[in-house]
Motif scaffolding. Structure first.
Motif, PDB file in Angstrom:
ATOM      1  N   SER A   1      -3.001 159.657  69.564  1.00 17.03           N
ATOM      2  CA  SER A   1      -1.655 159.240  69.968  1.00 17.03           C
ATOM      3  C   SER A   1      -1.616 157.782  70.416  1.00 17.03           C
ATOM      4  O   SER A   1      -0.535 157.228  70.631  1.00 17.03           O
ATOM      5  CB  SER A   1      -1.145 160.131  71.101  1.00 17.03           C
TER       6      SER A   1
ATOM      7  N   ILE B   1       4.484 173.372  67.573  1.00 19.49           N
ATOM      8  CA  ILE B   1       4.171 171.940  67.490  1.00 19.49           C
ATOM      9  C   ILE B   1       3.117 171.669  66.409  1.00 19.49           C
ATOM     10  O   ILE B   1       2.464 170.633  66.418  1.00 19.49           O
ATOM     11  CB  ILE B   1       3.710 171.380  68.848  1.00 19.49           C
TER      12      ILE B   1
ATOM     13  N   LEU C   1       7.600 168.401  76.303  1.00 15.50           N
ATOM     14  CA  LEU C   1       7.139 168.465  74.910  1.00 15.50           C
ATOM     15  C   LEU C   1       8.213 168.978  73.969  1.00 15.50           C
ATOM     16  O   LEU C   1       7.941 169.199  72.787  1.00 15.50           O
ATOM     17  CB  LEU C   1       5.908 169.381  74.800  1.00 15.50           C
TER      18      LEU C   1
ATOM     19  N   SER D   1      10.503 167.622  72.389  1.00 14.92           N
ATOM     20  CA  SER D   1      10.751 166.786  71.204  1.00 14.92           C
ATOM     21  C   SER D   1       9.666 166.938  70.148  1.00 14.92           C
ATOM     22  O   SER D   1       9.854 166.544  68.997  1.00 14.92           O
ATOM     23  CB  SER D   1      10.854 165.313  71.614  1.00 14.92           C
ATOM     24  N   GLN D   2       8.510 167.506  70.518  1.00 18.53           N
ATOM     25  CA  GLN D   2       7.368 167.538  69.604  1.00 18.53           C
ATOM     26  C   GLN D   2       7.326 168.830  68.788  1.00 18.53           C
ATOM     27  O   GLN D   2       6.377 169.609  68.843  1.00 18.53           O
ATOM     28  CB  GLN D   2       6.082 167.361  70.403  1.00 18.53           C
TER      29      GLN D   2
ATOM     30  N   ALA E   1       0.209 165.834  70.697  1.00 18.15           N
ATOM     31  CA  ALA E   1       1.611 165.971  71.100  1.00 18.15           C
ATOM     32  C   ALA E   1       1.805 165.533  72.549  1.00 18.15           C
ATOM     33  O   ALA E   1       2.764 164.836  72.887  1.00 18.15           O
ATOM     34  CB  ALA E   1       2.072 167.413  70.910  1.00 18.15           C
TER      35      ALA E   1
ATOM     36  N   THR F   1       1.570 161.760  72.679  1.00 23.16           N
ATOM     37  CA  THR F   1       2.757 161.107  72.120  1.00 23.16           C
ATOM     38  C   THR F   1       3.898 161.093  73.127  1.00 23.16           C
ATOM     39  O   THR F   1       4.603 160.091  73.272  1.00 23.16           O
ATOM     40  CB  THR F   1       3.192 161.819  70.829  1.00 23.16           C
ATOM     41  N   VAL F   2       4.078 162.208  73.844  1.00 23.44           N
ATOM     42  CA  VAL F   2       5.110 162.250  74.888  1.00 23.44           C
ATOM     43  C   VAL F   2       4.818 161.214  75.968  1.00 23.44           C
ATOM     44  O   VAL F   2       5.713 160.493  76.430  1.00 23.44           O
ATOM     45  CB  VAL F   2       5.198 163.667  75.493  1.00 23.44           C
TER      46      VAL F   2
ATOM     47  N   PRO G   1      12.592 160.424  71.307  1.00 26.39           N
ATOM     48  CA  PRO G   1      11.465 161.121  70.690  1.00 26.39           C
ATOM     49  C   PRO G   1      10.839 160.307  69.569  1.00 26.39           C
ATOM     50  O   PRO G   1      11.528 159.702  68.754  1.00 26.39           O
ATOM     51  CB  PRO G   1      12.098 162.400  70.138  1.00 26.39           C
TER      52      PRO G   1
ATOM     53  N   ASP H   1       8.791 159.950  66.057  1.00 24.63           N
ATOM     54  CA  ASP H   1       8.536 160.738  64.852  1.00 24.63           C
ATOM     55  C   ASP H   1       7.215 160.341  64.222  1.00 24.63           C
ATOM     56  O   ASP H   1       6.886 160.727  63.111  1.00 24.63           O
ATOM     57  CB  ASP H   1       9.672 160.593  63.829  1.00 24.63           C
TER      58      ASP H   1
ATOM     59  N   LEU I   1       4.122 161.202  65.106  1.00 21.86           N
ATOM     60  CA  LEU I   1       3.124 162.268  65.011  1.00 21.86           C
ATOM     61  C   LEU I   1       3.439 163.247  63.904  1.00 21.86           C
ATOM     62  O   LEU I   1       2.578 163.603  63.112  1.00 21.86           O
ATOM     63  CB  LEU I   1       3.054 163.004  66.363  1.00 21.86           C
TER      64      LEU I   1
END
Length: 360
Positions: free
Chosen positions: A27, A157, A180, A182-183, A335, A338-339, A355, A357, A359
């Motif tokens: 990430s 996810i 999480l 958004s993932q 994930a 990334t958050v 969010p 995109d 990932l």
């Protein structure tokens, strides 16, 4: 959103073979060290991640030992997954002493947070932890942080497993964008993850990949797996194949053993005993064997080429099964990372978290 890549320096407590670390690195987070007391984790952690492995019992760890690693970036992150055995639904009898020791590791994690005061914290653990008083005690150590936690269905996810995990993310920077939610990703299946691996037989090891090996089966278990269908149970068998324990009333309610996985569905939760046909629904969908250790690792979303053993070292199923089954799925770690990256970017830009995109 700000396109600058935030420089986040992380330490991964209870790092194991590096599942969470590898996901965080993917990430964009700079994991500076991993800590674990199991010496067998050193090779896979260091061979696949550009960070040193500190062979230490976290219970004996001093906060000062981590400060130099956490100070190597603009932001600091303390991450980890304390051993979850005390909350397992298996083998609870006679374990009160061991459970107490493992609970202590959760609180030790919290005490390190309280003393080090990193900018960011993340913890991944079994879903049941959220119902125990030790989790409330851990939350008390996060005074001054914005905290979000929830039980995540990993299949949502992109992890090809039916696996629920508690994920907590805390920040001293801001209170937005720590979930999480958004993932999300389309569910991945057993077929998508492992179908391209070469076929092997029970008891065979692939010549070019020692981890792609499956234990041998007894004559009775070979008859049983040949009588099994994907997604089925031992209840589908002829009576002479059913184990004596399952003929008793106490065993009749446990159908999720001696089964094959389904190609076009997620796998069951990968456990430390995932290499055994009789230990769960760990039979290969079409080949007459349990899944191999490599297949188990890939279902935990480790890359196909992730190194678990030095060249020439023999494969030990119990050891490697434990290391793979106890790992944080790499895709879950990614994930989470990334958050955290999106959260820090939003803090730097002064704009609400959007969010990413990148990932999925």
């Amino acid at each position: 959103m700000n396109d600058r890549i935030p420089d986040i320096a992380a330490v991964d407590l209870f790092c194991g073979v590096g599942g969470l670390t590898h996901g965080l690195v993917r990430s964009g987070i700079n994991v500076r060290a991993g800590v674990d007391l199991d010496p067998h984790c050193r090779y896979p952690f260091e061979a696949n991640n550009s960070a040193p492995f500190l062979e230490r019992d976290v219970n004996d760890l001093k906060a000062d030992e981590l400060k130099s690693y956490l100070s190597q970036g603009d932001y600091s992150l303390l991450a980890g997954c304390a051993p979850c055995q005390p909350f397992s639904t298996y083998s609870q009898s006679g374990r009160s002493k061991k459970r107490g020791l493992d609970w202590q590791l959760v609180l030790k994690f919290g005490s390190l947070v309280a003393e080090l005061q990193p900018d960011l914290v993340t913890m991944e653990n079994v879903a049941q932890l959220a119902q125990h008083s030790v989790f409330k005690d851990f939350l008390k150590c996060l005074d001054g942080y914005s905290v979000h936690y929830s039980v995540v269905e990993c299949a949502k996810i992109g992890v090809p497993q039916s696996r629920k995990r508690l994920v907590l993310i805390a920040s001293k920077l801001d209170n937005a964008g720590l979930s999480l939610d958004s993932q999300t990703a389309p569910p991945r299946t057993v077929r998508q993850e492992i179908s391209k691996l070469p076929a092997i037989a029970a008891g065979e090891q692939h010549a070019r990949d020692p981890l792609h090996t499956a234990p041998s089966l007894s004559e009775m278990n070979m008859r049983r797996i040949r009588a099994s269908k994907p997604g089925g149970t031992w209840r589908d068998w002829e009576p002479e194949l059913i184990a004596a324990c399952h003929r008793k009333a106490t065993g009749a309610t446990y159908p999720s053993v001696y089964g094959r996985m389904e190609w076009d569905a997620p796998a069951p939760t990968i456990t430390t005993q995932c290499f055994g046909f009789g230990n769960g629904r760990f039979g290969h969908p079409t080949q007459d064997r349990a899944i191999s250790l490599r297949e188990a690792a890939m279902l935990q979303t480790f890359p196909r080429n992730y190194k678990f053993l030095p060249k020439g070292e023999p494969v030990r199923f119990n050891r490697l099964g434990r290391l793979i089954g106890n790992a944080v799925p790499v895709r879950l770690g990614e994930a989470i990372g990334t958050v955290i990256m999106d959260h820090v970017r939003s803090v730097e830009s002064g704009k609400p978290t959007e969010p990413s995109d990148r990932l999925f």
